[in-house]
Design a protein around this motif. Sequence first.
Motif, PDB file in Angstrom:
ATOM      1  N   TYR A 188       0.821  -1.213   0.000  1.00 17.34           N
ATOM      2  CA  TYR A 188       0.000   0.000   0.000  1.00 17.34           C
ATOM      3  C   TYR A 188       0.857   1.267   0.000  1.00 17.34           C
ATOM      4  O   TYR A 188       0.337   2.362   0.192  1.00 17.34           O
ATOM      5  CB  TYR A 188      -0.930   0.019   1.214  1.00 17.34           C
ATOM      6  N   SER A 189       2.157   1.105  -0.203  1.00 20.66           N
ATOM      7  CA  SER A 189       3.092   2.223  -0.165  1.00 20.66           C
ATOM      8  C   SER A 189       3.622   2.515  -1.566  1.00 20.66           C
ATOM      9  O   SER A 189       3.620   1.648  -2.439  1.00 20.66           O
ATOM     10  CB  SER A 189       4.267   1.899   0.766  1.00 20.66           C
ATOM     11  N   ASN A 190       4.075   3.759  -1.753  1.00 23.64           N
ATOM     12  CA  ASN A 190       4.664   4.167  -3.019  1.00 23.64           C
ATOM     13  C   ASN A 190       5.741   5.200  -2.721  1.00 23.64           C
ATOM     14  O   ASN A 190       5.439   6.383  -2.535  1.00 23.64           O
ATOM     15  CB  ASN A 190       3.592   4.728  -3.951  1.00 23.64           C
ATOM     16  N   ALA A 191       6.988   4.751  -2.665  1.00 20.29           N
ATOM     17  CA  ALA A 191       8.103   5.630  -2.297  1.00 20.29           C
ATOM     18  C   ALA A 191       8.254   6.792  -3.271  1.00 20.29           C
ATOM     19  O   ALA A 191       8.584   7.907  -2.867  1.00 20.29           O
ATOM     20  CB  ALA A 191       9.397   4.829  -2.225  1.00 20.29           C
ATOM     21  N   ASP A 192       8.001   6.566  -4.552  1.00 21.46           N
ATOM     22  CA  ASP A 192       8.122   7.631  -5.551  1.00 21.46           C
ATOM     23  C   ASP A 192       7.159   8.786  -5.278  1.00 21.46           C
ATOM     24  O   ASP A 192       7.443   9.928  -5.626  1.00 21.46           O
ATOM     25  CB  ASP A 192       7.882   7.085  -6.964  1.00 21.46           C
ATOM     26  N   ASN A 193       6.041   8.481  -4.659  1.00 19.25           N
ATOM     27  CA  ASN A 193       5.039   9.507  -4.326  1.00 19.25           C
ATOM     28  C   ASN A 193       5.080   9.909  -2.857  1.00 19.25           C
ATOM     29  O   ASN A 193       4.126  10.522  -2.363  1.00 19.25           O
ATOM     30  CB  ASN A 193       3.632   9.017  -4.684  1.00 19.25           C
ATOM     31  N   MET A 194       6.146   9.524  -2.156  1.00 12.79           N
ATOM     32  CA  MET A 194       6.300   9.829  -0.721  1.00 12.79           C
ATOM     33  C   MET A 194       5.083   9.358   0.080  1.00 12.79           C
ATOM     34  O   MET A 194       4.500  10.099   0.863  1.00 12.79           O
ATOM     35  CB  MET A 194       6.538  11.326  -0.512  1.00 12.79           C
ATOM     36  N   HIS A 195       4.712   8.115  -0.124  1.00 10.11           N
ATOM     37  CA  HIS A 195       3.567   7.529   0.580  1.00 10.11           C
ATOM     38  C   HIS A 195       4.005   6.187   1.174  1.00 10.11           C
ATOM     39  O   HIS A 195       4.267   5.227   0.446  1.00 10.11           O
ATOM     40  CB  HIS A 195       2.391   7.322  -0.385  1.00 10.11           C
ATOM     41  N   PHE A 196       4.113   6.161   2.499  1.00 12.93           N
ATOM     42  CA  PHE A 196       4.550   4.967   3.222  1.00 12.93           C
ATOM     43  C   PHE A 196       3.464   4.595   4.217  1.00 12.93           C
ATOM     44  O   PHE A 196       3.123   5.384   5.102  1.00 12.93           O
ATOM     45  CB  PHE A 196       5.886   5.226   3.932  1.00 12.93           C
ATOM     46  N   MET A 197       2.911   3.400   4.069  1.00 11.26           N
ATOM     47  CA  MET A 197       1.762   2.975   4.872  1.00 11.26           C
ATOM     48  C   MET A 197       2.184   1.965   5.936  1.00 11.26           C
ATOM     49  O   MET A 197       2.964   1.046   5.661  1.00 11.26           O
ATOM     50  CB  MET A 197       0.707   2.353   3.957  1.00 11.26           C
ATOM     51  N   PHE A 198       1.660   2.167   7.135  1.00  9.16           N
ATOM     52  CA  PHE A 198       1.929   1.290   8.274  1.00  9.16           C
ATOM     53  C   PHE A 198       0.612   0.861   8.898  1.00  9.16           C
ATOM     54  O   PHE A 198      -0.337   1.647   8.972  1.00  9.16           O
ATOM     55  CB  PHE A 198       2.771   2.020   9.321  1.00  9.16           C
ATOM     56  N   ALA A 199       0.556  -0.379   9.336  1.00  2.79           N
ATOM     57  CA  ALA A 199      -0.597  -0.881  10.086  1.00  2.79           C
ATOM     58  C   ALA A 199      -0.133  -1.159  11.510  1.00  2.79           C
ATOM     59  O   ALA A 199       1.011  -1.554  11.734  1.00  2.79           O
ATOM     60  CB  ALA A 199      -1.148  -2.158   9.463  1.00  2.79           C
ATOM     61  N   TYR A 200      -1.025  -0.925  12.466  1.00  4.10           N
ATOM     62  CA  TYR A 200      -0.695  -1.243  13.847  1.00  4.10           C
ATOM     63  C   TYR A 200      -1.877  -1.922  14.519  1.00  4.10           C
ATOM     64  O   TYR A 200      -3.032  -1.643  14.207  1.00  4.10           O
ATOM     65  CB  TYR A 200      -0.244  -0.004  14.625  1.00  4.10           C
ATOM     66  N   ARG A 201      -1.550  -2.843  15.401  1.00 11.48           N
ATOM     67  CA  ARG A 201      -2.551  -3.578  16.180  1.00 11.48           C
ATOM     68  C   ARG A 201      -2.377  -3.190  17.640  1.00 11.48           C
ATOM     69  O   ARG A 201      -1.285  -3.285  18.193  1.00 11.48           O
ATOM     70  CB  ARG A 201      -2.377  -5.070  16.037  1.00 11.48           C
ATOM     71  N   ILE A 202      -3.466  -2.767  18.247  1.00 11.37           N
ATOM     72  CA  ILE A 202      -3.422  -2.357  19.650  1.00 11.37           C
ATOM     73  C   ILE A 202      -4.313  -3.277  20.473  1.00 11.37           C
ATOM     74  O   ILE A 202      -5.449  -3.569  20.090  1.00 11.37           O
ATOM     75  CB  ILE A 202      -3.863  -0.896  19.811  1.00 11.37           C
ATOM     76  N   THR A 203      -3.763  -3.731  21.591  1.00 10.38           N
ATOM     77  CA  THR A 203      -4.523  -4.510  22.557  1.00 10.38           C
ATOM     78  C   THR A 203      -4.635  -3.684  23.829  1.00 10.38           C
ATOM     79  O   THR A 203      -3.625  -3.223  24.371  1.00 10.38           O
ATOM     80  CB  THR A 203      -3.826  -5.849  22.862  1.00 10.38           C
ATOM     81  N   ILE A 204      -5.868  -3.488  24.267  1.00  7.23           N
ATOM     82  CA  ILE A 204      -6.161  -2.747  25.493  1.00  7.23           C
ATOM     83  C   ILE A 204      -6.673  -3.764  26.498  1.00  7.23           C
ATOM     84  O   ILE A 204      -7.675  -4.440  26.236  1.00  7.23           O
ATOM     85  CB  ILE A 204      -7.235  -1.670  25.245  1.00  7.23           C
ATOM     86  N   GLU A 205      -5.978  -3.882  27.623  1.00  5.27           N
ATOM     87  CA  GLU A 205      -6.355  -4.875  28.627  1.00  5.27           C
ATOM     88  C   GLU A 205      -6.644  -4.192  29.954  1.00  5.27           C
ATOM     89  O   GLU A 205      -5.839  -3.390  30.435  1.00  5.27           O
ATOM     90  CB  GLU A 205      -5.239  -5.900  28.807  1.00  5.27           C
ATOM     91  N   ASN A 206      -7.782  -4.511  30.528  1.00  6.52           N
ATOM     92  CA  ASN A 206      -8.166  -3.951  31.826  1.00  6.52           C
ATOM     93  C   ASN A 206      -7.665  -4.885  32.924  1.00  6.52           C
ATOM     94  O   ASN A 206      -8.249  -5.933  33.171  1.00  6.52           O
ATOM     95  CB  ASN A 206      -9.679  -3.769  31.909  1.00  6.52           C
ATOM     96  N   SER A 248      -5.515  -0.542  12.981  1.00  2.00           N
ATOM     97  CA  SER A 248      -5.683   0.710  12.259  1.00  2.00           C
ATOM     98  C   SER A 248      -4.408   0.975  11.479  1.00  2.00           C
ATOM     99  O   SER A 248      -3.519   0.119  11.427  1.00  2.00           O
ATOM    100  CB  SER A 248      -5.995   1.847  13.238  1.00  2.00           C
ATOM    101  N   GLY A 249      -4.310   2.149  10.874  1.00  2.00           N
ATOM    102  CA  GLY A 249      -3.155   2.441  10.060  1.00  2.00           C
ATOM    103  C   GLY A 249      -2.770   3.902  10.068  1.00  2.00           C
ATOM    104  O   GLY A 249      -3.519   4.755  10.538  1.00  2.00           O
ATOM    105  N   CYS A 250      -1.579   4.156   9.543  1.00  2.00           N
ATOM    106  CA  CYS A 250      -1.030   5.511   9.472  1.00  2.00           C
ATOM    107  C   CYS A 250      -0.146   5.595   8.242  1.00  2.00           C
ATOM    108  O   CYS A 250       0.613   4.669   7.960  1.00  2.00           O
ATOM    109  CB  CYS A 250      -0.205   5.797  10.732  1.00  2.00           C
ATOM    110  N   ASN A 251      -0.255   6.695   7.520  1.00  2.00           N
ATOM    111  CA  ASN A 251       0.660   6.890   6.408  1.00  2.00           C
ATOM    112  C   ASN A 251       1.579   8.071   6.699  1.00  2.00           C
ATOM    113  O   ASN A 251       1.189   9.044   7.340  1.00  2.00           O
ATOM    114  CB  ASN A 251      -0.094   7.088   5.094  1.00  2.00           C
TER     115      ASN A 251
END
Length: 128
Positions: A21-39, A86-89
Amino acid sequence: MVTQSTAGISISVECVYQPEYSNADNMHFMFAYRITIENTSDYTAQLVSRHWDIFDSIGEHKQVDGDGIVGEQPILQPGESHQYVSGCNLKSELGYMKGYYTMIREIDGQLFQVEIPKFNLIASFRLN
């Protein structure tokens, strides 16, 4: 994976670069992250909002605030956990994120903040 606990709520984060989902030529780098919230506390708590600080190695800094997480405001009983992806570019192949969730204790309506530990966003080709 990084983990941090605040006020009986544990946050764990795993992050992965998404080359498809990334394209270095267009300065677009995509990251996915998984978060676990525990009580791990002895009270019920609900996540009501989030705050993110996103840093890109090209010198950009963004702040993102919003209600809940991915359209949800989960309620966690003692011992329960909630996980989401979720994700972040970024415009570069290096950066990091950190932030906090605002939660409310069911027993007394008290709002409190839970720190989200800093985690790196690094494109896999930058790793040795």
